[in-house]
Scaffold this active site. Structure first.
Site, PDB file in Angstrom:
ATOM      1  N   SER A  64       0.813  -1.375  -0.025  1.00 42.47           N
ATOM      2  CA  SER A  64       0.009   0.019  -0.070  1.00 42.47           C
ATOM      3  C   SER A  64       0.844   1.360  -0.246  1.00 42.47           C
ATOM      4  O   SER A  64       0.239   2.357  -0.072  1.00 42.47           O
ATOM      5  CB  SER A  64      -1.110  -0.064   1.129  1.00 42.47           C
ATOM      6  OG  SER A  64      -1.891  -1.007   0.849  1.00 42.47           O
ATOM      7  N   TYR A  79     -10.633   1.885   5.544  1.00 37.85           N
ATOM      8  CA  TYR A  79      -9.881   1.754   4.452  1.00 37.85           C
ATOM      9  C   TYR A  79     -10.255   0.754   3.471  1.00 37.85           C
ATOM     10  O   TYR A  79     -10.809  -0.519   3.744  1.00 37.85           O
ATOM     11  CB  TYR A  79      -8.558   1.252   5.150  1.00 37.85           C
ATOM     12  CG  TYR A  79      -7.607   1.270   4.425  1.00 37.85           C
ATOM     13  CD1 TYR A  79      -6.426   2.227   4.535  1.00 37.85           C
ATOM     14  CD2 TYR A  79      -7.161   0.030   3.621  1.00 37.85           C
ATOM     15  CE1 TYR A  79      -5.260   2.162   3.933  1.00 37.85           C
ATOM     16  CE2 TYR A  79      -5.865  -0.129   2.611  1.00 37.85           C
ATOM     17  CZ  TYR A  79      -4.816   0.916   2.844  1.00 37.85           C
ATOM     18  OH  TYR A  79      -3.720   0.860   2.313  1.00 37.85           O
ATOM     19  N   SER A  80     -10.325   1.056   2.019  1.00 38.40           N
ATOM     20  CA  SER A  80     -10.666   0.576   1.126  1.00 38.40           C
ATOM     21  C   SER A  80      -9.790   0.549  -0.237  1.00 38.40           C
ATOM     22  O   SER A  80      -9.799   1.299  -0.703  1.00 38.40           O
ATOM     23  CB  SER A  80     -12.262   0.881   0.706  1.00 38.40           C
ATOM     24  OG  SER A  80     -12.558   0.203  -0.465  1.00 38.40           O
ATOM     25  N   ASN A  81      -9.203  -0.631  -0.504  1.00 34.53           N
ATOM     26  CA  ASN A  81      -8.384  -0.755  -1.498  1.00 34.53           C
ATOM     27  C   ASN A  81      -9.015  -0.363  -2.759  1.00 34.53           C
ATOM     28  O   ASN A  81      -8.554   0.126  -3.761  1.00 34.53           O
ATOM     29  CB  ASN A  81      -7.869  -2.047  -2.006  1.00 34.53           C
ATOM     30  CG  ASN A  81      -6.812  -2.155  -0.702  1.00 34.53           C
ATOM     31  OD1 ASN A  81      -5.754  -1.694  -0.642  1.00 34.53           O
ATOM     32  ND2 ASN A  81      -7.046  -3.260   0.357  1.00 34.53           N
ATOM     33  N   THR A 135       2.254   2.245   5.419  1.00 31.29           N
ATOM     34  CA  THR A 135       2.753   0.808   5.389  1.00 31.29           C
ATOM     35  C   THR A 135       1.948   0.185   4.257  1.00 31.29           C
ATOM     36  O   THR A 135       0.953   0.437   3.496  1.00 31.29           O
ATOM     37  CB  THR A 135       2.377   0.405   6.726  1.00 31.29           C
ATOM     38  OG1 THR A 135       0.975   0.345   6.881  1.00 31.29           O
ATOM     39  CG2 THR A 135       2.984   1.061   7.792  1.00 31.29           C
ATOM     40  N   GLY A 136       2.446  -1.322   4.186  1.00 29.00           N
ATOM     41  CA  GLY A 136       1.941  -1.892   3.027  1.00 29.00           C
ATOM     42  C   GLY A 136       1.985  -3.283   3.337  1.00 29.00           C
ATOM     43  O   GLY A 136       3.007  -3.850   4.030  1.00 29.00           O
TER      44      GLY A 136
END
Length: 363
Positions: free
Chosen positions: A86, A183-185, A318-319
């Site tokens: 992310s 939070y939504s990709n 962060t990811g």
């Protein structure tokens, strides 16, 4: 493609000990030793390997622990490439804010102005809602199998941003637009489609033209359908039926602008410093990057803030993507920075990255 809190999910929807560069004198540096202890602890908790780049008050060092491949004595390469997950969102946000500065997109434009018919609520969801995760759109990675055994045979599947968004948008909003933050990709796949519609070029091409090329990020790529990590890299794993399975190779089209980029700690440091110093955005858009709201108090636009144990406020992202967890954080003035990649192995302490961050920033 998510934050540290979701690292135990398959998609993290979305962790032989060696030090790095420097002289023998550097090994007696208490700050460096504190960081090394946390890297060692990360591997002891089940991570395959971890690498980090730390900058504090003008001094920089790299460190590592673990192995590049389970069952091999090879150390994690300090120049190793990794999937940043992310952190890709900060790159996509930067491209979008450049387009805002050029007058080609407005932050408060409804999505339907540029992509008519894509979203049922496209007249109410704005570009800002997408970048700040206040759209209410269903998170498509919630539909990816959480069982590693189910995920493995699907990891090379091709995905399109348009197809994925349409499936997610067919589901009801999680809440009325702009009233909450979740939070939504999916938000950043819509951002990808916006970039492509407005510019007439792929999001990959725009990232190269606007960021990777000008900053000479030669070890960073937007891979599209290429399942392989080119160049030196550590391998990440998922545990299937009690055994770690190498998932370093996968089709990153599943992530797109929400999490597909491959990079190194050196390239991420160069990108983040340029962003912090205002070399990528005009002042008005730079201010928007870190503008939070009562609805989204900890997340600006593709960029979030956290506070270390010693009280230093950090900005970055962060990811997580199968096999890899990553961190890119800095104080607002850039004096304290860190970039890290952790390759998952046999297990993971959910607090391990938080402890690594605290050791890097606070010493």
């Amino acid at each position: 493609m998510t934050s540290i809190r979701a690292t135990t999910a398959v998609f993290a929807a979305l962790v032989l000990i060696t030090t790095s560069t420097g002289t023998a004198a550097a090994s007696t540096d208490p700050h460096r030793e504190a960081v090394q202890r946390q890297l060692t602890a990360a591997v002891a908790s089940g991570a395959a390997g971890v690498q980090i780049r730390v900058t504090r008050d003008g001094r920089q060092f790299t460190a590592r622990a673990g192995v590049a491949k389970l069952g091999s004595p090879q150390s994690v390469p300090l120049n190793g490439r990794f999937r940043v997950g992310s952190i890709t969102k900060t790159f996509a946000t930067t491209v979008t804010l450049q387009l805002v500065g050029e007058g080609r997109i407005g932050l408060d434009d409804p999505v339907s102005r540029h992509l008519p018919g894509l979203l049922p609520d496209g007249d109410r969801i704005t570009v800002r809602n997408l970048l700040q995760h206040t759209s209410g759109l269903h998170n498509y990675t919630d539909d990816i199998p959480r069982d590693p055994k189910e995920f493995l045979p699907r990891r090379f599947d091709h995905h399109t941003a348009l197809g994925t968004v349409r499936k997610a948008a067919a589901k009801p909003l999680l809440f009325p637009v702009g009233t909450k933050s979740s939070y939504s990709n999916t938000n950043f796949l819509v951002v990808q489609l916006l970039i492509e519609k407005v510019t007439g070029r792929s999001w990959r091409a725009e990232a190269h033209r606007r960021i990777l090329g000008p900053l000479r990020l030669t070890d960073t790529e937007v891979p599209g359908d290429n399942p392989f990590i080119l160049g030196p890299h550590a391998r990440g794993y998922l545990v299937v039926e009690g055994k770690p399975v190498d998932v370093s190779a996968l089709n990153p089209s599943m992530a797109g602008a929400a999490g597909e980029i491959i990079s190194t700690t050196a390239d991420l440091d160069r990108f983040h410093l340029a962003l912090l110093e205002g070399r990528l955005l005009a002042p008005a858009q730079q201010a928007e990057l870190t503008r939070t709201t009562a609805v989204s108090p900890g997340y600006g636009l593709g960029y979030f803030k956290m506070t270390s144990s010693c009280g230093i406020t950090l900005w970055g992202h962060t990811g997580g993507i199968p096999g890899y967890l990553s961190v890119m954080l800095s104080s607002a003035n850039g004096s304290h920075r860190l970039e890290s990649s952790l390759t998952t192995g046999t297990a993971l302490d959910q607090q391990v990255l938080t402890k690594v961050v605290d050791s890097a920033v606070c010493g």
